[in-house]
Design an enzyme around this catalytic site. Sequence first.
Site, short mmCIF file in Angstrom:
data_model
loop_
_atom_site.label_atom_id
_atom_site.label_comp_id
_atom_site.label_asym_id
_atom_site.label_seq_id
_atom_site.Cartn_x
_atom_site.Cartn_y
_atom_site.Cartn_z
N HIS A 1 1.05 -1.19 -0.06
CA HIS A 1 0.16 0.11 0.02
C HIS A 1 0.93 1.30 -0.07
O HIS A 1 1.51 1.12 0.48
CB HIS A 1 -0.95 0.55 1.08
CG HIS A 1 -2.23 0.80 0.60
ND1 HIS A 1 -1.97 2.49 1.75
CD2 HIS A 1 -3.24 0.16 0.67
CE1 HIS A 1 -3.08 2.85 1.45
NE2 HIS A 1 -3.86 1.83 0.85
N ASP B 1 -8.64 -5.42 0.47
CA ASP B 1 -8.89 -5.90 -0.75
C ASP B 1 -8.32 -7.84 -1.05
O ASP B 1 -8.40 -8.58 -1.56
CB ASP B 1 -8.21 -5.66 -1.98
CG ASP B 1 -8.21 -4.36 -2.69
OD1 ASP B 1 -9.81 -3.98 -2.37
OD2 ASP B 1 -7.32 -3.54 -2.90
N1 ACO Z 1 4.10 -7.74 -4.90
C1 ACO Z 1 5.01 -7.88 -4.81
N2 ACO Z 1 5.92 -6.64 -4.66
C2 ACO Z 1 5.49 -5.29 -4.86
C3 ACO Z 1 3.91 -5.17 -4.08
C4 ACO Z 1 3.57 -6.31 -4.66
N3 ACO Z 1 2.35 -6.45 -4.22
N4 ACO Z 1 4.12 -3.75 -3.46
C5 ACO Z 1 4.96 -3.11 -4.27
N5 ACO Z 1 5.95 -4.39 -4.08
C6 ACO Z 1 7.81 -3.79 -4.00
C7 ACO Z 1 8.11 -3.01 -5.78
O1 ACO Z 1 8.65 -3.85 -6.42
C8 ACO Z 1 9.26 -2.32 -4.77
O2 ACO Z 1 10.04 -3.01 -5.34
P1 ACO Z 1 12.21 -2.41 -5.34
O3 ACO Z 1 11.60 -1.53 -4.63
O4 ACO Z 1 12.53 -3.48 -5.35
O5 ACO Z 1 11.43 -1.80 -6.70
C9 ACO Z 1 8.49 -1.64 -4.02
O6 ACO Z 1 7.68 -2.71 -3.22
C10 ACO Z 1 7.95 -0.18 -3.24
O7 ACO Z 1 6.89 -0.94 -4.64
P2 ACO Z 1 6.07 0.79 -5.50
O8 ACO Z 1 5.73 0.15 -5.77
O9 ACO Z 1 6.91 1.55 -5.20
O10 ACO Z 1 4.98 0.92 -4.03
P3 ACO Z 1 3.69 1.80 -4.25
O11 ACO Z 1 3.75 2.31 -3.52
O12 ACO Z 1 3.58 3.19 -5.67
O13 ACO Z 1 2.73 0.71 -4.42
C11 ACO Z 1 1.29 -0.15 -4.86
C12 ACO Z 1 1.31 0.86 -4.16
C13 ACO Z 1 0.45 0.05 -5.79
C14 ACO Z 1 -0.72 -0.48 -3.93
C15 ACO Z 1 1.92 -1.65 -4.77
O14 ACO Z 1 1.53 -2.61 -3.83
C16 ACO Z 1 0.65 -2.55 -5.90
O15 ACO Z 1 1.37 -2.88 -7.02
N6 ACO Z 1 0.19 -3.77 -5.07
C17 ACO Z 1 -0.75 -4.32 -5.29
C18 ACO Z 1 -2.33 -4.01 -5.82
C19 ACO Z 1 -2.58 -4.19 -5.21
O16 ACO Z 1 -2.86 -4.42 -3.68
N7 ACO Z 1 -3.20 -2.61 -5.00
C20 ACO Z 1 -4.67 -2.75 -3.54
C21 ACO Z 1 -4.22 -1.29 -3.05
S1 ACO Z 1 -5.46 -1.14 -2.15
C22 ACO Z 1 -6.49 0.06 -2.49
O17 ACO Z 1 -6.45 0.92 -3.57
C23 ACO Z 1 -8.08 -0.61 -2.16
#
Ligand code: ACO
Length: 402
Positions: A279, A337
Amino acid sequence: VMDIRSLYAKTGLFTYDPGFTSTAACDSAITFIDGDKGELLYRGYPIEQLADKSNYLEVCYLLLYGELPTPAQFKEFEQLVTRHTMVHEQMHYFFRGFRRDAHPMAVMTGVVGAMAAFYHDSTDINDPQQREIASIRMIAKIPTLAAMAYKYSIGQPFVYPRNDLDYAANFLHMCFSVPAEEYKVDPKIARAMDLIFTLHADHEQNASTSTVRLSGSSDANPFACIAAGVACLWGPAHGGANEACLNMLRQIGTVDRIPEFIARAKDKNDPFRLMGFGHRVYKNFDPRAKVMQATAKEVLSILGVENNPTLQVAQELERIALEDQYFIDRKLYPNVDFYSGVILDAIGFPTSMFTVLFAVARTVGWISQWKEMIGDPQKKIGRPRQLYNGATARDYQPITQR
Ligand code: ACO
């Protein structure tokens, strides 16, 4: 490019913050999140207390007006919402314009936007009374539109709202009753539905809420603004994650396949991510995920399907991921979720409806944020700046000389 950067320098302070990770776009008194502690407050009240003691309609009142209602205020509010649950009969024709297999979220973006055409007597944003009516209309009618989108997608006739049922029970009735047989609403299932709505009601300046605020900043009508929020919510990185998450849990299928998917999630050459994990703001447990996990277990036991393989995969996946250094280092925890799909699936909703249900619940949050913005004397049209990195000025060449 350098010339243009120096031009920016002359214009004074300029921040470059893609994804708005550290830029506040507004001040707000509605919802507070402490992402490090995993704390979520609606108007100061912890989400756990509201989930345990309150109900969705009371939470709607709280978000909209800032205080919990007295019994008289609640009764009046409930009657007002109930009175507006029907949609204009003409709306049926609007639905019929969509392909029968259209995704219900595609239908929702259309029908919510179309409310501006059906209820244009509440589109004057400068009239507080019209703003109020538009708000109530959306809270009351969007569940009806959502249930219609569902019925349309499965080829069943639309079911009219029943005003003797509460908000969540009526929604289940509109989704699951058929002319030959009225759906028997189990109060415990209705309570679980109400809880899902409560947990999704608001979440400060997330992508869809920011979309609503940005749309509203141009004085666009409220129905158009909420339709913009619905469209943004559909993305799998936002509200579409619950659908994507259940699909992922099903794809994993059995507990023994979890390591394979964990490895894929960690592989930077693989676009796969663990849906329902991570998140932008929570760097700790999403407090809503904890309530959701308990509710998932309860709903499955009420329905007598405790051994549901999807729930087993979800629980084991959570356990393994929380012990894995990759997820620990990046502070990736289950979000709201992760378990909501398991509950909705058990209640009987297809995955294509999951984000629609999120939109129903979030409508009140979007409206509360929109109303707060419209009422703010400091309101300005939202106009992000950019860091231009394209070509510098150059002369046009006629096509024959290129
Ligand atoms: N699985 C694996 N790796 C992940 C995940 C995941 N679900 N989420 C983040 N990471 C990793 C990224 O690859 C990144 O790694 P790195 O630093 O080695 O490059 C690091 O964690 C940070 O990730 P970001 O994408 O920069 O984090 P951001 O805050 O931008 O993203 C997000 C948040 C979009 C929710 C992300 O965690 C994601 O895509 N999760 C899966 C989708 C999801 O569950 N969304 C629902 C959000 S809650 C809602 O809307 C109600």
